[in-house]
Design a protein around this motif. Structure first.
Motif, PDB file in Angstrom:
ATOM      1  N   ALA A 104      33.139  30.104  39.493  1.00  0.00           N
ATOM      2  CA  ALA A 104      33.915  29.135  38.849  1.00  0.00           C
ATOM      3  C   ALA A 104      35.402  29.719  39.255  1.00  0.00           C
ATOM      4  CB  ALA A 104      33.625  28.954  37.368  1.00  0.00           C
ATOM      5  N   ALA A 105      35.703  31.205  38.873  1.00  0.00           N
ATOM      6  CA  ALA A 105      36.930  31.669  38.979  1.00  0.00           C
ATOM      7  C   ALA A 105      37.357  31.495  40.213  1.00  0.00           C
ATOM      8  CB  ALA A 105      36.928  33.172  38.607  1.00  0.00           C
ATOM      9  N   VAL A 106      36.759  31.862  41.208  1.00  0.00           N
ATOM     10  CA  VAL A 106      37.308  31.679  42.528  1.00  0.00           C
ATOM     11  C   VAL A 106      37.356  30.542  43.270  1.00  0.00           C
ATOM     12  CG1 VAL A 106      36.077  31.973  45.090  1.00  0.00           C
ATOM     13  CG2 VAL A 106      35.777  33.893  43.540  1.00  0.00           C
ATOM     14  N   SER A 107      36.803  29.448  42.674  1.00  0.00           N
ATOM     15  CA  SER A 107      36.765  28.079  42.864  1.00  0.00           C
ATOM     16  C   SER A 107      38.108  27.517  42.135  1.00  0.00           C
ATOM     17  CB  SER A 107      35.783  27.265  42.385  1.00  0.00           C
ATOM     18  OG  SER A 107      36.137  25.948  42.595  1.00  0.00           O
ATOM     19  N   ILE A 108      38.399  27.858  41.061  1.00  0.00           N
ATOM     20  CA  ILE A 108      39.394  27.382  40.141  1.00  0.00           C
ATOM     21  C   ILE A 108      40.742  28.185  40.668  1.00  0.00           C
ATOM     22  CG2 ILE A 108      40.737  27.386  38.106  1.00  0.00           C
ATOM     23  CD1 ILE A 108      37.815  27.198  36.714  1.00  0.00           C
ATOM     24  N   LEU A 109      40.868  29.401  40.923  1.00  0.00           N
ATOM     25  CA  LEU A 109      41.933  30.120  41.351  1.00  0.00           C
ATOM     26  C   LEU A 109      42.251  30.025  42.634  1.00  0.00           C
ATOM     27  CD1 LEU A 109      41.611  33.196  39.120  1.00  0.00           C
ATOM     28  CD2 LEU A 109      42.981  31.173  38.804  1.00  0.00           C
ATOM     29  N   GLY A 110      41.158  29.523  43.699  1.00  0.00           N
ATOM     30  CA  GLY A 110      41.406  29.379  45.033  1.00  0.00           C
ATOM     31  C   GLY A 110      41.603  30.702  45.829  1.00  0.00           C
ATOM     32  N   GLY A 111      40.961  31.659  45.133  1.00  0.00           N
ATOM     33  CA  GLY A 111      40.916  33.284  45.882  1.00  0.00           C
ATOM     34  C   GLY A 111      39.442  33.469  46.423  1.00  0.00           C
ATOM     35  N   GLU A 112      39.565  34.832  46.547  1.00  0.00           N
ATOM     36  CA  GLU A 112      38.145  35.427  47.018  1.00  0.00           C
ATOM     37  C   GLU A 112      38.097  36.761  46.260  1.00  0.00           C
ATOM     38  OE1 GLU A 112      39.367  37.822  51.007  1.00  0.00           O
ATOM     39  OE2 GLU A 112      39.433  35.682  51.095  1.00  0.00           O
ATOM     40  N   VAL A 113      36.939  37.188  46.241  1.00  0.00           N
ATOM     41  CA  VAL A 113      36.525  38.609  45.561  1.00  0.00           C
ATOM     42  C   VAL A 113      36.741  39.614  46.900  1.00  0.00           C
ATOM     43  CG1 VAL A 113      34.597  40.042  44.737  1.00  0.00           C
ATOM     44  CG2 VAL A 113      34.703  37.527  44.149  1.00  0.00           C
ATOM     45  N   ALA A 114      37.784  40.499  46.652  1.00  0.00           N
ATOM     46  CA  ALA A 114      38.119  41.335  47.524  1.00  0.00           C
ATOM     47  C   ALA A 114      37.174  42.772  47.329  1.00  0.00           C
ATOM     48  CB  ALA A 114      39.417  41.916  47.411  1.00  0.00           C
ATOM     49  N   GLU A 115      36.847  43.065  46.101  1.00  0.00           N
ATOM     50  CA  GLU A 115      36.056  44.134  45.944  1.00  0.00           C
ATOM     51  C   GLU A 115      35.347  44.224  44.586  1.00  0.00           C
ATOM     52  OE1 GLU A 115      36.957  49.225  45.739  1.00  0.00           O
ATOM     53  OE2 GLU A 115      38.573  47.729  45.584  1.00  0.00           O
ATOM     54  N   VAL A 116      34.025  44.684  44.571  1.00  0.00           N
ATOM     55  CA  VAL A 116      33.317  44.820  43.069  1.00  0.00           C
ATOM     56  C   VAL A 116      32.990  46.234  43.236  1.00  0.00           C
ATOM     57  CG1 VAL A 116      31.457  44.041  41.911  1.00  0.00           C
ATOM     58  CG2 VAL A 116      32.440  42.424  43.414  1.00  0.00           C
ATOM     59  N   ARG A 117      33.253  46.815  41.968  1.00  0.00           N
ATOM     60  CA  ARG A 117      33.086  48.246  41.677  1.00  0.00           C
ATOM     61  C   ARG A 117      32.178  48.218  40.286  1.00  0.00           C
ATOM     62  NH1 ARG A 117      38.839  50.708  41.202  1.00  0.00           N
ATOM     63  NH2 ARG A 117      39.403  48.495  40.595  1.00  0.00           N
ATOM     64  N   GLU A 118      31.439  49.331  40.190  1.00  0.00           N
ATOM     65  CA  GLU A 118      30.861  49.662  39.053  1.00  0.00           C
ATOM     66  C   GLU A 118      31.702  50.246  38.011  1.00  0.00           C
ATOM     67  OE1 GLU A 118      26.754  52.178  37.617  1.00  0.00           O
ATOM     68  OE2 GLU A 118      27.648  52.363  39.459  1.00  0.00           O
ATOM     69  N   ARG A 119      31.533  49.654  36.735  1.00  0.00           N
ATOM     70  CA  ARG A 119      32.401  50.286  35.941  1.00  0.00           C
ATOM     71  C   ARG A 119      31.938  51.480  35.261  1.00  0.00           C
ATOM     72  NH1 ARG A 119      33.728  46.503  30.901  1.00  0.00           N
ATOM     73  NH2 ARG A 119      31.904  46.900  30.103  1.00  0.00           N
ATOM     74  N   ARG A 120      32.901  52.547  35.191  1.00  0.00           N
ATOM     75  CA  ARG A 120      32.269  53.750  34.507  1.00  0.00           C
ATOM     76  C   ARG A 120      32.303  53.891  33.218  1.00  0.00           C
ATOM     77  NH1 ARG A 120      29.745  55.378  38.968  1.00  0.00           N
ATOM     78  NH2 ARG A 120      30.979  55.750  40.639  1.00  0.00           N
ATOM     79  N   PRO A 121      31.641  54.587  32.624  1.00  0.00           N
ATOM     80  CA  PRO A 121      31.932  54.658  30.962  1.00  0.00           C
ATOM     81  C   PRO A 121      33.127  55.430  30.537  1.00  0.00           C
ATOM     82  CG  PRO A 121      29.875  55.904  31.742  1.00  0.00           C
ATOM     83  CD  PRO A 121      30.197  55.382  32.934  1.00  0.00           C
TER      84      PRO A 121
END
Length: 127
Positions: A104-121
């Motif tokens: 939904a965020a990609v569609s609404i904002l018209g963007g793309e996902v550039a990078e996905v990272r694991e969140r560290r504690p």
């Protein structure tokens, strides 16, 4: 189990940080039996709210309720111990792109996902 950890890592990275330190003692269609390190990790995972979150994630992933059994012990000595690998960036990206909120965020904002990272504690735990 590894596929479940990859799936859940995008939704609850902190929770998965603790689950990844556990050993799988048993896994079948209805239940997952884990051995968690004694102390902080076991205490964290055995909290009712965390057990509820894990159950909900497992039900979503497996498509049916799955009972989670966590005992305290030495994961290295547990039967069937296989250390869960950390999910790759490609795995995290794939799971993230399946998430309806991300779509939904990609569609609404018209963007793309550039990078996905694991969140560290946020805080380090001496092990």
């Amino acid at each position: 189990w590894d596929a479940f950890l990859t799936f859940a890592a995008v939704r609850r990275p902190t929770l998965i940080e603790h689950l990844s330190k556990c050993a799988v003692r048993g896994l079948d269609a209805d239940a997952v039996a884990l051995t968690a390190p004694r102390g902080f990790r076991f205490d964290y995972l055995s909290r009712k709210d965390h057990l509820h979150e894990i159950d909900a994630l497992a039900a979503e992933f497996f498509g049916r309720p799955v009972r989670l059994q966590i005992t305290a012990g030495d994961p290295a000595a547990a039967v069937g111990n296989v250390e869960a690998p950390r999910p790759s960036t490609a795995d995290l990206t794939s799971v993230a792109m399946e998430n309806p909120a991300v779509q939904a965020a990609v569609s609404i904002l018209g963007g793309e996902v550039a990078e996905v990272r694991e969140r560290r504690p946020r805080r380090r735990e001496a092990e």
